[in-house]
Write an enzyme that holds these catalytic residues in place. Structure first.
Site, mmCIF file in Angstrom:
data_model
loop_
_atom_site.group_PDB
_atom_site.id
_atom_site.type_symbol
_atom_site.label_atom_id
_atom_site.label_comp_id
_atom_site.label_asym_id
_atom_site.label_seq_id
_atom_site.Cartn_x
_atom_site.Cartn_y
_atom_site.Cartn_z
ATOM 1 N N LYS A 172 2.246 1.787 -5.232
ATOM 2 C CA LYS A 172 2.773 1.105 -6.486
ATOM 3 C C LYS A 172 1.924 1.283 -7.632
ATOM 4 C CE LYS A 172 2.807 -2.956 -4.346
ATOM 5 N NZ LYS A 172 2.558 -2.606 -3.011
ATOM 6 N N ASP A 180 0.722 -1.321 0.128
ATOM 7 C CA ASP A 180 0.052 0.014 0.066
ATOM 8 C C ASP A 180 0.753 1.281 0.143
ATOM 9 O OD1 ASP A 180 -2.421 -1.540 0.228
ATOM 10 O OD2 ASP A 180 -1.710 -1.911 2.242
ATOM 11 N N GLY A 231 -4.367 -5.143 -3.603
ATOM 12 C CA GLY A 231 -5.435 -4.173 -4.023
ATOM 13 C C GLY A 231 -4.754 -2.928 -4.349
ATOM 14 N N HIS A 232 -4.862 -2.511 -5.894
ATOM 15 C CA HIS A 232 -4.315 -1.318 -6.304
ATOM 16 C C HIS A 232 -5.420 -0.603 -6.705
ATOM 17 C CE1 HIS A 232 -2.859 -4.881 -8.583
ATOM 18 N NE2 HIS A 232 -3.862 -4.208 -9.502
ATOM 19 N N GLN A 254 2.065 -6.414 -2.545
ATOM 20 C CA GLN A 254 2.604 -6.344 -1.194
ATOM 21 C C GLN A 254 3.766 -5.443 -1.035
ATOM 22 O OE1 GLN A 254 1.674 -9.687 -2.503
ATOM 23 N NE2 GLN A 254 -0.388 -9.280 -1.975
#
Ligand code: IMP
Ligand code: MG
Length: 423
Positions: free
Chosen positions: A15, A12, A39-40, A223
């Site tokens: 990225k 988080d 999750g992006h 991650q």
């Protein structure tokens, strides 16, 4: 050119937005590890895209690839493809490729992940997406691969081979074993396999050929470095290797082909789930970072734990990844905090450390040693060049660069594409 991007903290770091920014210069963007635990969030053209599997480069012209080192839930992939289709970004087989060797996350993996976490006296805080159990099967050579999923006969014969052992494990864990051969679920998976068949490819071959032709390839990590299964804060880690070397192994590209390794560094630190976070704040400053930074997990919606910037952890990440440059994100969130603190070392068992101790337990007992830096009051979210930052913000960036020992190439001050500039 072959560039690898990884997170230097606990994930988080932002990225997704940096990949989205750089993707215009790359012909291929590839995911090399993890699964839909990631999750992006990408904000572009006034729209917000929240994705878990499809690489962040999907909005640009690049081809996006999911490499064989990842674990893939086909139902989640199908949902994301549908969502993008609805948003007017169709995901064709020219756009997306999935490696034939990719391990498939089966419904029983998700079941086992949940059962195991429930039984742990000290929780890890997993995302319960079946990630760990899918990787266990890969290493045990009991996985179902994409190549099996796309061929219903092979899928069913593979399941026949492994089902007894899966059922026994689930029963032993206190769960309902009928999930393993649940015909509705298997038929759904087989149908997803048919739908995904045209996307199956050889990622290593595609990337190596592209590099031979002088094209640019970007490997997108998920991650963060300290969630790495080998070098992270075990047991509070994810089940894959998250550092730059993993991109070579996971994509099937030799280390001699790597040109750049870009580390993403948040101007403070966050962590979702359990495990040590030496600079964790439970005061007003922590609340500020959480609220102004909107620190909620993209995958689970959980509140992220927040703390001051932890230099020893980022120095370790620089070693683990061999960063050639850094992108500093969320600098705008620090506006209004005064002083701003940087953790430059720890006190541990009566000694001062400037590098994280090997043991997770010792790290969890470390007391941060801080240096104070003067804050600033100006809102940074409209700043579009380094020179326009307030002097104290520039001092903070330059101090970080000096302390980490790696050049900061990009600075970001908000979620939109326009809110990132070169230093
Ligand atoms: P798992 O990967 O679901 O097994 O979760 C293991 C640990 O990694 C938990 O603490 C999760 O919160 C954390 N984790 C997994 N994926 C991410 C991510 O993309 N960002 C941040 N933390 C993550
Ligand atoms: Mg994330």
């Amino acid at each position: 050119m072959f560039t690898i991007i990884t997170g230097s903290q606990f994930g988080d770091e932002g990225k997704g937005k940096i990949v989205d920014l750089l993707a215009k210069d790359y012909d291929i963007v590839a995911r090399f590890q993890g699964g839909d635990n990631a999750g992006h969030t990408v904000k572009a053209g006034g729209k917000v895209y929240k994705l878990h599997l499809i690489p962040s480069g999907f909005l640009l012209d690049s081809r996006v690839l999911i490499g064989p080192g990842t674990v893939l839930n086909p139902a989640v992939l199908a949902e994301e493809m549908e969502m993008l289709e609805e948003a007017g970004v169709p995901v064709t087989s020219e756009k997306l490729g999935v490696d034939a060797k990719t391990s498939v996350i089966m419904p029983y993996h998700i079941e086992m992940d949940g059962l195991r976490e429930a039984a742990r006296s000290e929780k890890i805080g997993t995302t319960k997406r079946g990630i760990g159990y899918a990787y266990i099967d890969k290493v045990a050579r009991d996985e179902i691969r994409m190549a099996d999923l796309v061929d219903e006969e092979r899928l069913r014969s593979r399941l026949a081979e492994i089902s007894a052992q899966k059922e026994a494990t689930i029963v032993q864990m206190g769960g309902d074993a009928s999930i393993v051969l649940d015909d509705e679920k298997i038929s759904r998976y087989a149908a997803l396999g048919q739908m995904l068949a045209p996307y199956v490819t050889d990622v290593s071959l595609e990337i190596n050929r592209a590099l031979d032709e002088g094209k640019n390839v970007l490997a997108e990590g998920a991650q963060g470095s300290h969630l790495d299964v080998i070098h992270g804060t075990q047991k509070y880690v994810t089940s894959s290797s998250t550092i730059a070397g993993s991109a070579c192994a996971g994509l099937g590209v030799g280390p001699t082909r790597v040109d750049e390794v870009l580390g993403i560094v948040k101007a403070y630190i966050t962590r979702v789930g359990a495990g040590p976070l030496p600079t964790e704040l439970e005061d007003e400053a922590g609340k500020h970072l959480h609220d102004v930074g909107h620190e909620f997990g993209t995958t689970t919606g959980r509140s992220r734990r927040c703390g001051w910037f932890d230099l020893p952890l980022v120095k370790k990440a620089a070693y683990l990844n061999g960063y050639t440059s850094l992108a500093l994100t969320k600098l705008d969130v620090l506006t209004g905090l005064n002083p701003i603190k940087i953790c430059v070392g720890y006190m541990s068992e009566g000694q001062k450390l400037d590098y994280p101790p090997e043991s997770t337990t010792v790290l969890s007992e470390c007391v941060p040693v801080y240096e104070d830096f003067p804050g600033w009051e100006e809102d940074l979210t409209d700043v579009d060049s380094y020179e326009k930052l307030p002097e104290n913000a520039r001092l903070y960036v330059e101090k970080m660069e000096e302390l980490i020992g790696v050049p900061i190439k990009y600075v970001s001050v908000g979620p939109a594409r326009e809110q990132t500039f070169e230093k």
